[in-house]
Motif scaffolding. Structure first.
Motif, short mmCIF file in Angstrom:
data_model
loop_
_atom_site.label_atom_id
_atom_site.label_comp_id
_atom_site.label_asym_id
_atom_site.label_seq_id
_atom_site.Cartn_x
_atom_site.Cartn_y
_atom_site.Cartn_z
N SER A 1 43.71 44.75 43.02
CA SER A 1 44.46 44.20 41.91
C SER A 1 44.71 42.72 42.11
O SER A 1 44.65 41.93 41.17
CB SER A 1 45.81 44.91 41.76
N LEU A 2 44.99 42.32 43.37
CA LEU A 2 45.32 40.93 43.65
C LEU A 2 44.07 40.05 43.66
O LEU A 2 44.07 38.97 43.10
CB LEU A 2 46.07 40.81 44.97
N LEU A 3 43.02 40.51 44.34
CA LEU A 3 41.81 39.70 44.48
C LEU A 3 40.57 40.55 44.21
O LEU A 3 39.87 40.94 45.15
CB LEU A 3 41.76 39.09 45.89
N GLU B 1 37.52 40.03 43.07
CA GLU B 1 36.20 39.58 43.55
C GLU B 1 36.01 39.88 45.02
O GLU B 1 34.95 40.31 45.47
CB GLU B 1 36.10 38.07 43.40
N LEU B 2 37.10 39.63 45.75
CA LEU B 2 37.06 39.82 47.18
C LEU B 2 36.92 41.29 47.52
O LEU B 2 36.15 41.67 48.40
CB LEU B 2 38.39 39.30 47.73
N ARG C 1 38.71 31.17 42.44
CA ARG C 1 40.08 31.19 41.95
C ARG C 1 40.83 32.37 42.55
O ARG C 1 40.25 33.37 42.86
CB ARG C 1 40.09 31.31 40.43
N GLY C 2 42.13 32.21 42.67
CA GLY C 2 42.93 33.31 43.18
C GLY C 2 44.28 33.30 42.51
O GLY C 2 45.30 33.31 43.18
N ILE D 1 50.86 43.89 38.38
CA ILE D 1 49.96 43.01 39.13
C ILE D 1 48.52 43.14 38.64
O ILE D 1 47.72 42.26 38.86
CB ILE D 1 50.03 43.21 40.66
N PRO E 1 36.96 33.06 47.21
CA PRO E 1 36.42 32.88 45.87
C PRO E 1 36.97 31.64 45.19
O PRO E 1 37.90 31.01 45.70
CB PRO E 1 36.85 34.15 45.13
N SER F 1 45.67 35.53 40.23
CA SER F 1 45.92 36.72 39.42
C SER F 1 47.39 37.09 39.37
O SER F 1 47.79 37.93 38.58
CB SER F 1 45.12 37.89 39.99
#
Lengths: 274, 263
Positions: A160-162, A164-165, B81-82, A37, B79, B84
């Motif tokens: 790993s998934l988001l 930026e968040l 884009r999401g 991931i 955000p 990943s």
């Protein structure tokens, strides 16, 4: 037939192989899911190969090859983590470091004459040669890694998934990724004892990669990944006992077959496009 | 009452380039603010600054009376884009559940409270019906809803949406805007909504924050989207064409419709 299979367990080296293989498979399966991931498969592969330099260098400096590999893989992992997300996902950067490290490994190999035989077992694995003390070391390292991973796995999953968040919630991506890469260094070292440095991909990424293609939850992915890892290692060792072919061959063959089946299911049954 | 966002004479420099200067704005709790401006004008930079992800070089920026980064637990952030996890079968529900209290230590074991919160957020965002399908196979509209659910998960007082309409077809754009407006009425959340085109948001916005030429103007559509005000911001002659239901911004010098406001 069954008796014949079970009779293999009367040998110490077969039992040792089972233990060491199971531990490496479990750690590889768990760590591997995060590799998938986080999309750092190439870095994981490189970490294992860099371990070759550690192993040949260790002989030169009077360390065991496990110590040498562990040291260099963890240091390289930490450096990759610190260098930031972009760099250790960059194929060029990882490839350059990897080839240089292997070059140094070749130098060590030339300087320490008489190591060539051992080099083969480092590259392709020698699970039947695992000693009792190596199993203890493997077990301790695996438990330490899993405990450490458990401490920050919730953060790691989120980041790993988001990413930026996660950053916006005050998580240090660099710190997290360094910690993870060190654990990955340990996981690839242990896996390379089983299948060898060149084939580490099969245990650290294979099972998790197959599981991730059709498991919808985090825990189901981890569980299926562990089951695939254990199944391939156990079956591989037994088939090696029966056929006298190398266990590394059987383990990679089983995982490759499972991959083909999984991929077919993912594409044509679950309609997951690549 | 403390304003949701209070910006005074804000300046942001990045990599030696002055992105924003002299920006002042006060946004009240519960307002729906549309943020517009040409690409690269600093819309995302402003959002990152209020999340504490990008340092401010001068002026003051307070979120619920606190300095940036200190109030992030009350901000839901979506955000741009999401994507990943393309190629994995991880479900939308698992994705949203990873975000809930994602910054805590320990293992991601889903408690029943967590499962309830996740289900509620998915329902608020209107994404319940496909929550258990792999995120990677969802349509762009569905993915946007899931990302919206994710931003609602820790019951935010402020929701920050960075171009949620990008990659949506007109019908889904309309549905999403209506949905967010409904949510705001139900929960009283402040909404900061970055968009490329002003038109989909015309009926629902309280005020507009228009960012261009390093500066910003805050006010109602009638105050800000006018030829004099935009001319001042862009530093070049701009015209505004209003029809019954639409607004277009064009440069008077070059006949180019401003990208921020194409229909």
């Amino acid at each position: 037939m069954l008796d014949q299979l079970l009779s293999n367990f009367s040998y110490d080296f077969v039992r040792n192989a089972f233990f060491a293989g199971s531990i490496a498979a479990i750690l590889g399966a768990v760590v591997g899911y995060f590799v998938i991931i986080r999309n750092v498969g190439f870095a994981a592969h490189a970490l294992a190969h860099i371990g070759f330099t550690g192993a040949t260098g260790a002989a030169l400096f009077g360390l065991s090859s496990l110590q040498g590999m562990l040291l260099i893989s963890c240091v390289a992992g930490a450096l990759m983590g610190v260098s930031g997300n972009k760099l250790h996902r960059s194929e060029l950067a990882v490839g350059m470091v990897l080839s240089f490290a292997l070059g140094v490994g070749t130098l060590f190999l030339a300087l320490y004459k008489g190591f060539a035989g051992q080099a083969t077992s480092i590259l392709f694995g020698n699970i039947f040669g695992v000693s009792h003390s190596q199993i203890v070391a493997t077990l301790v390292l695996a438990i330490l890694s899993l405990v450490a991973l458990a401490l920050f796995s919730k953060r790691l999953l989120f980041a790993s998934l988001l990413p930026e968040l996660a950053e916006s919630r005050g998580i240090s991506l660099t710190g997290l990724s360094s910690a993870f890469m060190v654990i990955l260094g340990i996981a690839v070292t242990l896996a390379s004892q089983v299948v060898g440095i060149l084939l580490v991909f099969t245990l650290v990424i294979g099972p998790a990669g197959i599981a991730a293609r059709f498991c919808r939850g985090f825990w189901s992915s981890i569980l299926i990944s562990i089951l695939i890892g254990l199944f391939s290692v156990w079956t591989g060792i037994l088939l090696a006992c029966v056929t006298n072919w190398p266990p590394s061959f059987w383990i990679t063959a089983i995982i490759f077959t499972l991959y083909l089946i999984g991929e077919t299911l993912a594409r044509y049954v679950f309609r997951l496009e690549r | 009452m403390t304003p949701a966002l209070s910006i005074r004479d804000l300046g942001i420099r990045m990599g030696g380039r002055q992105i924003l200067h002299g920006v002042s704005a006060e946004i009240h709790e519960g307002e729906f603010i549309g943020i517009f401006g040409p690409n690269g004008a600093g819309k995302t930079t402003l959002l990152r600054a209020l999340l504490g992800l990008c340092p401010i070089s001068c002026g003051e920026l307070l979120v619920f009376g606190k300095s940036p980064g200190k109030a992030n637990h009350s901000i839901g952030y979506m955000p741009q884009r999401g994507d990943s996890i393309e190629g994995t079968a991880l479900s939308a529900r698992s994705l949203v559940s990873a975000v809930r209290r994602g910054e805590s230590w320990g293992i991601p074991w889903p408690s029943s409270a967590s499962r309830n919160d996740v289900a509620l957020a998915l329902e608020l965002a209107g994404a319940s019906s496909y929550a258990d399908r792999p995120f990677s196979v969802l349509s762009p509209g569905e993915k946007t809803r899931v990302m919206l659910a994710q931003s609602l998960i820790d019951k935010p007082r402020l929701v920050v949406l960075d171009e949620p309409l990008a990659s949506l077809d007109p019908k889904n754009q309309m549905l999403l805007v209506e949905h967010i407006e409904k949510l705001r009425k139900e929960t009283g959340t402040t909404v900061l909504f970055i968009a490329h085109d002003i038109n989909p948001l015309l009926g629902v916005m309280d005020r507009v924050l228009f960012i261009a030429g390093g500066g910003a103007a805050l006010g109602t559509v009638d105050e800000v989207i006018t030829a004099p005000s935009l001319t001042r911001l862009y530093g070049m002659e701009m015209d505004v064409i209003k029809t019954d239901k639409h607004v277009f911004i064009v440069s008077s010098e070059s006949n180019v419709t401003e990208a921020a406001c194409h229909a």
